[in-house]
Structure formats: C-alpha cells, structure tokens
Design an enzyme around this catalytic site. Structure first.
Site, PDB file in Angstrom:
ATOM      1  N   ARG A  49       0.838  -1.211   0.000  1.00  0.00           N
ATOM      2  CA  ARG A  49       0.000   0.000   0.000  1.00  0.00           C
ATOM      3  C   ARG A  49       0.869   1.257   0.000  1.00  0.00           C
ATOM      4  O   ARG A  49       1.973   1.252   0.528  1.00  0.00           O
ATOM      5  CB  ARG A  49      -0.899   0.028   1.243  1.00  0.00           C
ATOM      6  CG  ARG A  49      -1.712  -1.219   1.427  1.00  0.00           C
ATOM      7  CD  ARG A  49      -2.885  -1.296   0.461  1.00  0.00           C
ATOM      8  NE  ARG A  49      -3.575  -2.562   0.618  1.00  0.00           N
ATOM      9  CZ  ARG A  49      -3.782  -3.420  -0.354  1.00  0.00           C
ATOM     10  NH1 ARG A  49      -3.398  -3.169  -1.560  1.00  0.00           N
ATOM     11  NH2 ARG A  49      -4.415  -4.553  -0.142  1.00  0.00           N
ATOM     12  N   GLY A  50       0.348   2.323  -0.574  1.00  0.00           N
ATOM     13  CA  GLY A  50       0.994   3.621  -0.492  1.00  0.00           C
ATOM     14  C   GLY A  50       2.071   3.878  -1.529  1.00  0.00           C
ATOM     15  O   GLY A  50       2.736   4.896  -1.486  1.00  0.00           O
ATOM     16  N   CYS A  51       2.251   2.963  -2.452  1.00  0.00           N
ATOM     17  CA  CYS A  51       3.247   3.162  -3.513  1.00  0.00           C
ATOM     18  C   CYS A  51       2.550   3.791  -4.716  1.00  0.00           C
ATOM     19  O   CYS A  51       1.415   3.434  -5.028  1.00  0.00           O
ATOM     20  CB  CYS A  51       3.881   1.835  -3.923  1.00  0.00           C
ATOM     21  SG  CYS A  51       4.825   1.050  -2.615  1.00  0.00           S
ATOM     22  N   SER A  52       3.233   4.699  -5.385  1.00  0.00           N
ATOM     23  CA  SER A  52       2.624   5.308  -6.572  1.00  0.00           C
ATOM     24  C   SER A  52       2.538   4.302  -7.707  1.00  0.00           C
ATOM     25  O   SER A  52       1.618   4.331  -8.501  1.00  0.00           O
ATOM     26  CB  SER A  52       3.397   6.551  -7.001  1.00  0.00           C
ATOM     27  OG  SER A  52       4.740   6.236  -7.264  1.00  0.00           O
ATOM     28  N   ALA A  53       3.496   3.387  -7.765  1.00  0.00           N
ATOM     29  CA  ALA A  53       3.462   2.291  -8.745  1.00  0.00           C
ATOM     30  C   ALA A  53       2.922   1.058  -8.035  1.00  0.00           C
ATOM     31  O   ALA A  53       2.853   1.023  -6.805  1.00  0.00           O
ATOM     32  CB  ALA A  53       4.867   2.024  -9.278  1.00  0.00           C
TER      33      ALA A  53
END
Length: 140
Positions: A49-53
């Site tokens: 969670r929380g990754c742009s990719a």
C-alpha cells in the site's frame, strides 16, 4: 553493460560516483536482476500500500529458516528500489532482519533527494511489510 554489483557496500561505492542519470540506470539494472515473481503471486494480498506504482512483495521461508522475498513492480525505477531494499534483507533470518537498521543501510543512497517524492513514498511501507514478516517468523 556489466551486471550491477551485488553487495550493498559495492552498490554504494558505485552509486557515489554516478551522476543522476546513471544512478537511475543502476537502479533499473538492479530491478532487472530481481528474480521473476510468478503472476499468480501478484494479488491484492501481496500489494504494498501507499506506492505510486504497483509493488508486490511475497515472502517465503527457506528450509534453513531464512526469509526470501519475491518482489516486482510495474515501474522500472520502483523495481530497482525494491531490489536495493532486498539487498539489505534477502535470505537472512527473521531475527537478523529485525535487528537490521534498514533505513540506515539505505541512507547513503539518499533516495529522497535523488528521486521524486512519488517514487519514494512507498519505501517505508515496503520496509514495514518486511519487518512485519520478520516479526511473524521471529523466535523472539
């Protein structure tokens, strides 16, 4: 191009001498070197969670009790960052991982200043997932 160095110290030595573009290339090459992660393992449960990719991390426990992580991303630079993080913890015991200052080990790479904030947003979440996995399998 030669294959990227495999120890964190070797990577750091090489990274220090590179300009920004070559640092990106080194990270991309590192990501290319990651072990293939089978598509069926790329699920919502393994998504960080929380990754742009999109980033997937799947832990396995080896017979000797060490943790081996399979990981992948749909973005080349992000995949390289994952490979860099895994260089610190791959194939270590849960207790060793719990005792490792992962952020400190990565600090010399100064990723927050080298990469866009979008690319580094998910790093703490990747590290938290690795630590939670190690905690789950730890003998302490």
């Amino acid at each position: 191009m030669p294959s990227p160095p495999t120890t964190l110290a070797d990577l750091q030595d090489e990274y220090e001498f590179l300009d920004a573009d070559d640092r990106y290339r080194l990270l991309i090459d590192l990501g290319r070197g990651l072990e293939d992660m089978p598509e069926p393992l790329k699920t919502d449960a393994t998504l960080v969670r929380g990754c742009s990719a999109s980033v997937w991390v799947y832990p396995t426990v080896r017979e000797d009790g060490t943790l081996h992580f399979l990981a992948d991303s749909n973005a080349a630079i992000t995949k390289g960052i994952i490979a860099l993080v895994l260089t610190v913890v791959q194939d270590r015991s849960p207790d060793e991982i719990m005792a490792t200052d992962i952020e400190g080990a990565l600090a010399p790479f100064d990723l927050r200043n080298q990469l866009s904030s979008n690319r580094t947003l998910g790093i703490p979440n990747m590290i938290a997932l690795i630590r939670a996995t190690a905690q789950r399998y730890s003998s302490k």
